[in-house]
Design a protein around this motif. Structure first.
Motif, PDB file in Angstrom:
ATOM      1  N   UNK A  14       0.808  -1.224   0.000  1.00 22.73           N
ATOM      2  CA  UNK A  14       0.000   0.000   0.000  1.00 22.73           C
ATOM      3  C   UNK A  14       0.843   1.277   0.000  1.00 22.73           C
ATOM      4  N   UNK A  15       1.919   1.364   0.803  1.00 28.50           N
ATOM      5  CA  UNK A  15       2.741   2.591   0.751  1.00 28.50           C
ATOM      6  C   UNK A  15       3.307   2.865  -0.645  1.00 28.50           C
ATOM      7  N   UNK A  16       3.656   1.791  -1.370  1.00 29.98           N
ATOM      8  CA  UNK A  16       4.163   1.975  -2.738  1.00 29.98           C
ATOM      9  C   UNK A  16       3.066   2.538  -3.628  1.00 29.98           C
ATOM     10  N   UNK A  17       1.823   2.079  -3.411  1.00 32.01           N
ATOM     11  CA  UNK A  17       0.712   2.566  -4.223  1.00 32.01           C
ATOM     12  C   UNK A  17       0.473   4.055  -3.987  1.00 32.01           C
ATOM     13  N   UNK A  18       0.749   4.537  -2.774  1.00 36.08           N
ATOM     14  CA  UNK A  18       0.598   5.970  -2.496  1.00 36.08           C
ATOM     15  C   UNK A  18       1.620   6.784  -3.290  1.00 36.08           C
ATOM     16  N   UNK A  19       2.854   6.280  -3.363  1.00 36.87           N
ATOM     17  CA  UNK A  19       3.884   6.949  -4.155  1.00 36.87           C
ATOM     18  C   UNK A  19       3.488   6.940  -5.633  1.00 36.87           C
ATOM     19  N   UNK A  20       3.006   5.780  -6.093  1.00 36.43           N
ATOM     20  CA  UNK A  20       2.567   5.666  -7.495  1.00 36.43           C
ATOM     21  C   UNK A  20       1.441   6.657  -7.778  1.00 36.43           C
ATOM     22  N   UNK A  21       0.471   6.739  -6.855  1.00 36.10           N
ATOM     23  CA  UNK A  21      -0.659   7.655  -7.033  1.00 36.10           C
ATOM     24  C   UNK A  21      -0.178   9.096  -7.129  1.00 36.10           C
ATOM     25  N   UNK A  22       0.816   9.466  -6.317  1.00 38.36           N
ATOM     26  CA  UNK A  22       1.345  10.824  -6.346  1.00 38.36           C
ATOM     27  C   UNK A  22       2.011  11.129  -7.684  1.00 38.36           C
ATOM     28  N   UNK A  23       2.785  10.177  -8.185  1.00 37.53           N
ATOM     29  CA  UNK A  23       3.460  10.359  -9.475  1.00 37.53           C
ATOM     30  C   UNK A  23       2.430  10.530 -10.593  1.00 37.53           C
ATOM     31  N   UNK A  24       1.397   9.705 -10.580  1.00 36.31           N
ATOM     32  CA  UNK A  24       0.344   9.790 -11.591  1.00 36.31           C
ATOM     33  C   UNK A  24      -0.365  11.144 -11.516  1.00 36.31           C
ATOM     34  N   UNK A  25      -0.648  11.573 -10.285  1.00 36.86           N
ATOM     35  CA  UNK A  25      -1.337  12.857 -10.100  1.00 36.86           C
ATOM     36  C   UNK A  25      -0.501  14.012 -10.647  1.00 36.86           C
ATOM     37  N   UNK A  26       0.776  14.031 -10.306  1.00 39.08           N
ATOM     38  CA  UNK A  26       1.655  15.120 -10.763  1.00 39.08           C
ATOM     39  C   UNK A  26       1.754  15.121 -12.280  1.00 39.08           C
ATOM     40  N   UNK A  27       1.919  13.944 -12.850  1.00 32.75           N
ATOM     41  CA  UNK A  27       2.023  13.840 -14.312  1.00 32.75           C
ATOM     42  C   UNK A  27       0.778  14.407 -14.983  1.00 32.75           C
ATOM     43  N   UNK A  28      -0.404  13.991 -14.532  1.00 30.30           N
ATOM     44  CA  UNK A  28      -1.635  14.475 -15.141  1.00 30.30           C
ATOM     45  C   UNK A  28      -1.821  15.974 -14.915  1.00 30.30           C
ATOM     46  N   UNK A  29      -1.417  16.457 -13.755  1.00 32.86           N
ATOM     47  CA  UNK A  29      -1.526  17.888 -13.469  1.00 32.86           C
ATOM     48  C   UNK A  29      -0.657  18.700 -14.439  1.00 32.86           C
ATOM     49  N   UNK A  30       0.542  18.214 -14.711  1.00 30.82           N
ATOM     50  CA  UNK A  30       1.439  18.916 -15.624  1.00 30.82           C
ATOM     51  C   UNK A  30       0.878  18.951 -17.043  1.00 30.82           C
ATOM     52  N   UNK A  31       0.163  17.878 -17.438  1.00 31.26           N
ATOM     53  CA  UNK A  31      -0.515  17.906 -18.742  1.00 31.26           C
ATOM     54  C   UNK A  31      -1.710  18.864 -18.709  1.00 31.26           C
ATOM     55  N   UNK A  32      -2.441  18.859 -17.598  1.00 30.73           N
ATOM     56  CA  UNK A  32      -3.636  19.702 -17.500  1.00 30.73           C
ATOM     57  C   UNK A  32      -3.303  21.185 -17.583  1.00 30.73           C
ATOM     58  N   UNK A  33      -2.167  21.594 -17.003  1.00 26.94           N
ATOM     59  CA  UNK A  33      -1.806  23.021 -17.016  1.00 26.94           C
ATOM     60  C   UNK A  33      -0.977  23.397 -18.243  1.00 26.94           C
ATOM     61  N   UNK A  34      -0.675  22.391 -19.086  1.00 21.32           N
ATOM     62  CA  UNK A  34       0.035  22.669 -20.325  1.00 21.32           C
ATOM     63  C   UNK A  34       1.550  22.668 -20.216  1.00 21.32           C
ATOM     64  N   UNK A  35       2.081  22.325 -19.030  1.00 21.79           N
ATOM     65  CA  UNK A  35       3.538  22.237 -18.889  1.00 21.79           C
ATOM     66  C   UNK A  35       4.086  21.093 -19.737  1.00 21.79           C
ATOM     67  N   UNK A  36       3.382  19.960 -19.689  1.00 23.92           N
ATOM     68  CA  UNK A  36       3.661  18.868 -20.615  1.00 23.92           C
ATOM     69  C   UNK A  36       2.649  18.971 -21.751  1.00 23.92           C
ATOM     70  N   UNK A  37       3.098  18.810 -22.974  1.00 24.39           N
ATOM     71  CA  UNK A  37       2.265  19.101 -24.136  1.00 24.39           C
ATOM     72  C   UNK A  37       1.583  17.853 -24.698  1.00 24.39           C
ATOM     73  N   UNK A  38       0.329  18.021 -25.054  1.00 24.64           N
ATOM     74  CA  UNK A  38      -0.425  17.011 -25.793  1.00 24.64           C
ATOM     75  C   UNK A  38      -0.601  17.502 -27.224  1.00 24.64           C
ATOM     76  N   UNK A  39      -0.540  16.595 -28.160  1.00 27.72           N
ATOM     77  CA  UNK A  39      -0.634  16.974 -29.572  1.00 27.72           C
ATOM     78  C   UNK A  39      -1.932  16.470 -30.188  1.00 27.72           C
ATOM     79  N   UNK A  40      -2.613  17.360 -30.896  1.00 26.39           N
ATOM     80  CA  UNK A  40      -3.792  16.986 -31.671  1.00 26.39           C
ATOM     81  C   UNK A  40      -3.396  16.808 -33.125  1.00 26.39           C
ATOM     82  N   UNK A  41      -4.269  16.147 -33.897  1.00 30.81           N
ATOM     83  CA  UNK A  41      -3.967  15.872 -35.298  1.00 30.81           C
ATOM     84  C   UNK A  41      -5.154  16.253 -36.171  1.00 30.81           C
ATOM     85  N   UNK A  42      -4.866  16.594 -37.426  1.00 34.54           N
ATOM     86  CA  UNK A  42      -5.912  16.994 -38.366  1.00 34.54           C
ATOM     87  C   UNK A  42      -6.511  15.775 -39.052  1.00 34.54           C
TER      88      UNK A  42
END
Length: 334
Positions: free
Chosen positions: A9-37
């Protein structure tokens, strides 16, 4: 196994934090997502394996292959090749991976490509094939690509709303990420699922405004050997050994038992490549029954080999509604 998951369980908390930070960085545009035509439809999940992504891809191909030039892009999990690769007549299951090879074999007129880098894969498909629409297999958590439409799958027996992060649970992405889906499909439901139960599940999933929730069961067709179907009665006269290398074989096991079949079950890990010793064991059995995904890894190596095709069967005319939504999306473009 359950005890080990609780201890982790403690490892899952660390994993959850990493996932949260990653998604937050995408949500605020720090990490970029690409769209296609080009219309890109993503089929994925929040958990690891076993939600029915490949049958869903095949269903969408069946619905739209006569109206659109479709390409499928997959990671090609556990394949023995690297980089971008397009399925050819001479391609092998080892090159493409079992699920892409299964799709490639069933739909020879559909382009099936594999690449762990989905952005590069889409660009290569546009350059080489220029399809009308690209189906992204198992890419919901791959946020470098922003698909035009996302179908999120979750199983009836293990809803993402009731799950927890790896390794204690099965979630590889956050529950709140479900908001990025355009449609949620609850798979592997009992075919008799009542409206009351459906409403209860919807309340647990908490869909956002305009987010459709559909329900589907797995429907198994007659067993096939050497491209010919056989009856359940004829199969029942054989001494059956069920071989599975999928994440969750329980629905299949329950289905076969309801058919009155008696069998031994040899269970292997998801995407398992069978060894020489295992093949020798299988050859000593009177009848090997397996899944369609496992069949592509066993075909040509055993004599008495049968497999069960599987497909999604939607409740409440869900297939028609999803088809209309996707048709509208593709006509509007990406």
């Amino acid at each position: 196994m359950r005890l080990l998951r609780k201890i982790a369980f403690p490892i899952s908390l660390v994993y959850a934090l990493v996932v949260y930070i990653r998604n937050y960085l995408y949500d605020i545009g720090f990490l970029k997502s690409r769209s296609f035509d080009i219309p890109v439809i993503c089929i994925g999940n929040l958990s690891v394996g076993g939600t029915g992504k490949t049958p869903m891809i095949e269903l969408l191909i069946s619905l739209f292959q006569h109206s659109y030039r479709i390409a499928v892009l997959s990671r090609g999990y556990k394949r023995k090749s690297k980089g971008f690769l397009v399925g050819r007549a001479e391609s092998t299951v080892e090159e493409l991976g079992d699920e892409p090879f299964q799709i490639h074999s069933k739909f020879p007129n559909v382009v099936v490509a594999v690449d762990a880098d989905r952005t590069r894969g889409i660009l290569e498909l546009k350059k080489r094939v220029n399809p009308d629409v690209i189906l992204l297999d198992d890419a919901f958590q791959h946020r470098k690509v922003r698909p035009g439409y996302s179908v999120l799958l979750t199983t009836y027996s293990s809803l993402y709303a009731d799950d927890w992060y790896l390794p204690t649970g099965n979630l590889r992405d956050g529950k709140k990420e479900a908001k990025r889906a355009d449609a949620i499909v609850v798979t592997k439901c009992p075919s008799s699922l009542s409206q009351t139960e459906q409403d209860n599940i919807k309340s647990r999933l908490k869909p956002i405004k305009n987010q459709q929730v559909f329900f589907s069961s797995l429907a198994y067709d007659l067993p096939i050997r050497d491209a010919k179907t056989i009856s359940w009665e004829d199969l029942g006269n054989l001494k059956i050994t069920l071989v599975t290398g999928i994440a969750y074989p329980e629905p299949l096991i329950g289905f076969l038992k309801n058919k009155g079949l008696v069998f031994e079950h040899l269970r292997f890990g998801d995407h398992h490549y069978f060894t020489k010793d295992e093949l020798a064991l299988f050859k000593s059995k009177e009848c090997i029954l397996t899944t369609e995904k496992d069949y592509v890894r066993l075909n040509g190596k055993l004599d008495s080999l049968y497999y069960l095709p599987v497909r999604h069967y939607f409740l409440n005319s869900g297939e028609d509604m999803l088809s209309k939504e996707l048709s509208h999306f593709m006509k509007q473009g990406s």
